[in-house]
Each structure stands twice: as structure tokens, then as C-alpha cells.
Scaffold this motif. Structure first.
Motif, short mmCIF file in Angstrom:
data_model
loop_
_atom_site.label_atom_id
_atom_site.label_comp_id
_atom_site.label_asym_id
_atom_site.label_seq_id
_atom_site.Cartn_x
_atom_site.Cartn_y
_atom_site.Cartn_z
N THR A 84 0.84 -1.21 0.00
CA THR A 84 0.00 0.00 0.00
C THR A 84 0.87 1.25 0.00
N LYS A 85 1.91 1.25 0.84
CA LYS A 85 2.84 2.39 0.89
C LYS A 85 3.49 2.61 -0.47
N LEU A 86 3.84 1.50 -1.14
CA LEU A 86 4.48 1.59 -2.45
C LEU A 86 3.54 2.21 -3.48
N ARG A 87 2.28 1.76 -3.48
CA ARG A 87 1.30 2.30 -4.42
C ARG A 87 1.06 3.79 -4.18
N ILE A 88 0.94 4.16 -2.91
CA ILE A 88 0.70 5.57 -2.56
C ILE A 88 1.90 6.42 -2.98
N SER A 89 3.10 5.93 -2.73
CA SER A 89 4.33 6.66 -3.09
C SER A 89 4.40 6.89 -4.60
N LYS A 90 4.18 5.83 -5.37
CA LYS A 90 4.24 5.92 -6.83
C LYS A 90 3.23 6.93 -7.37
N ARG A 91 2.00 6.81 -6.87
CA ARG A 91 0.92 7.68 -7.36
C ARG A 91 1.19 9.13 -7.01
N ALA A 92 1.67 9.38 -5.80
CA ALA A 92 1.91 10.74 -5.34
C ALA A 92 2.98 11.44 -6.18
N VAL A 93 4.12 10.78 -6.38
CA VAL A 93 5.22 11.42 -7.12
C VAL A 93 4.86 11.57 -8.60
N LEU A 94 4.10 10.62 -9.16
CA LEU A 94 3.71 10.72 -10.57
C LEU A 94 2.77 11.91 -10.79
N ILE A 95 1.79 12.05 -9.91
CA ILE A 95 0.84 13.17 -10.02
C ILE A 95 1.56 14.50 -9.83
N ALA A 96 2.47 14.54 -8.84
CA ALA A 96 3.24 15.77 -8.59
C ALA A 96 4.05 16.15 -9.82
N PHE A 97 4.67 15.14 -10.46
CA PHE A 97 5.47 15.41 -11.66
C PHE A 97 4.60 15.96 -12.79
N ILE A 98 3.45 15.35 -13.02
CA ILE A 98 2.56 15.79 -14.10
C ILE A 98 2.11 17.23 -13.88
N LEU A 148 -0.73 14.47 -0.28
CA LEU A 148 0.66 14.16 -0.62
C LEU A 148 1.14 14.86 -1.90
N ALA A 149 0.47 14.56 -3.04
CA ALA A 149 0.89 15.20 -4.30
C ALA A 149 0.64 16.69 -4.25
N CYS A 207 11.62 13.85 -8.17
CA CYS A 207 10.49 12.96 -7.90
C CYS A 207 10.98 11.54 -7.63
N LEU A 208 11.99 11.12 -8.40
CA LEU A 208 12.58 9.79 -8.20
C LEU A 208 13.23 9.69 -6.82
N LEU A 209 13.99 10.74 -6.43
CA LEU A 209 14.62 10.75 -5.11
C LEU A 209 13.57 10.72 -4.00
N THR A 210 12.47 11.44 -4.22
CA THR A 210 11.39 11.47 -3.23
C THR A 210 10.76 10.09 -3.10
N PHE A 211 10.54 9.42 -4.25
CA PHE A 211 9.96 8.08 -4.23
C PHE A 211 10.86 7.11 -3.46
#
Length: 204
Positions: free
Chosen positions: A39-53, A116-117, A153-157
Motif C-alpha cells: 500500500t505504501k508503495l502504491r501511494i508513493s508511486k501515485r503521489a510522485v507521478l501526479i506531482a510530476f505531471i 501528498l501530491a 520525484c525519483l529521489l522522493t519516491f
């Protein structure tokens, strides 16, 4: 070439200070609570991806937004500088947004989007910083800003993924000190933007 290297270092420093993956760790942990690793992994991925976009859109469309609303570069730099200085000042005073202190007994994975994002990773400070770097930049510099933000974003993830381990190793006190140092850097960046905006306004 040297100019591009200097520009890249400045952009990275600005993004690192405003996003500050280390000081965001306690925020991330308080939001995800006792969620399992998947769950933490999914939340992390989604947050940094949305922030990047979000930030990439503002970087790419920055000039269009300026023209659409009749925003001048000096006005943006001065206003943006004030906003960024305020963010840095709050960090120096150890103030935290009430949004960042939310704790969830039930983990809703939509926290990846908010808070998060937005506004923790891609908040006003991050967006203003990004747009400041491309306010009068060419396409090469715009590409560099997007690339460097992707790296952030990668470093944050990675930081979020290793959150439990990092906090266990360095402790909350060290994270607090890092946050204050980043706050000082952010305040200085904000002041520099204000000075630059004034210089452009009066042709100094």
C-alpha cells in the motif's frame, strides 16, 4: 556549457530545498500510518507521478499562462519570491501546515493525490519555483527543468520507500535540523527572486 551546468545546479538546489524529501518523511509516515509495504508503495508511486505531471504542465505552459493572464516576469518574480520566502520562514519557525499533520486510522489511498501530491510535493512553492526557472528560458532550459524535477520525484519516491529505515537510522531530530537548513535556503531563494524582479522592473 558552463552556464547550463550552473543553471542545472541552481534548479536542483531550488527543487531539493522546496521539496525536501528528508523532512517530508514524518509527514508521509503520519499519513500512511501502519499500512503494509504494498500500500505504501502504491501511494508513493501515485503521489510522485501526479506531482510530476502537475509541475511539468506548469513548466511547459508557463509562458502561455503568463500571456493569457497578462502576467509580467518582474511581477511574477517579486510575488513568487514573497511566497517562497514565506514558505522558508515558516520552516525556520518550525510551523507545519495542518494538512501535513493529518493522521488516518483508515488508509484511503487517495491521500496520494491530496495532501501528498498536492500541496506537499507539488504545492505553490514548488510550482512557483519551477515557473521562475522557465519564465524567460529557452526550450533547452525548459527540458532541463523538467528532467531535474523528474530526478527530484525519483529521489522522493526512493526516500518514501525507505522511510521506515531512514527515520530509524537518523532519527527525528536530524530530520528537524535538515528541515530548518532547507528553510533558510528557501528563504534566500525567495529573497533573490524579489531582488531580481526589482532589478528587471527598474532596469538596474
Amino acid at each position: 556549457m558552463d552556464h547550463l551546468v550552473t543553471f542545472s545546479i541552481t534548479v536542483f538546489t531550488g527543487f531539493f530545498a522546496i521539496m525536501n524529501p528528508i523532512s517530508n518523511l514524518p509527514i508521509f509516515l503520519s499519513l500512511v500510518g501502519n499500512a503494509d509495504k504494498e500500500t505504501k508503495l502504491r501511494i508513493s508511486k501515485r503521489a510522485v507521478l501526479i506531482a510530476f505531471i502537475i509541475v511539468a504542465i506548469f513548466v511547459i505552459l508557463g509562458k502561455t499562462i503568463f500571456e493569457l493572464f497578462g502576467i509580467t516576469i518582474p511581477a511574477f518574480k517579486i510575488t513568487g519570491g514573497i511566497l517562497i520566502f514565506y514558505v522558508g520562514f515558516d520552516m525556520l519557525q518550525s510551523k507545519k501546515s495542518s494538512i501535513k499533520n493529518l493522521k488516518n486510522t483508515h488508509i484511503d489511498e487517495n491521500i496520494a493525490i491530496s495532501p501528498l501530491a498536492i500541496p506537499i510535493l507539488a504545492g505553490p512553492g514548488t510550482i512557483v519555483t519551477a515557473m521562475n526557472f522557465v519564465s524567460d528560458a529557452n526550450y533547452l532550459k525548459i527540458g532541463l527543468v523538467i528532467l531535474i524535477f523528474a530526478l527530484m520525484c525519483l529521489l522522493t519516491f526512493i526516500t518514501f520507500r525507505l522511510s521506515d529505515y531512514i527515520v530509524r537510522k537518523i532519527g527525528h531530530n536530524v530530520i528537524s535540523v535538515v528541515g530548518k537548513i532547507m528553510g533558510l535556503i528557501i528563504a534566500i531563494i525567495g529573497t533573490s527572486m524579489i531582488i531580481e524582479g526589482i532589478k528587471i522592473s527598474f532596469n538596474l
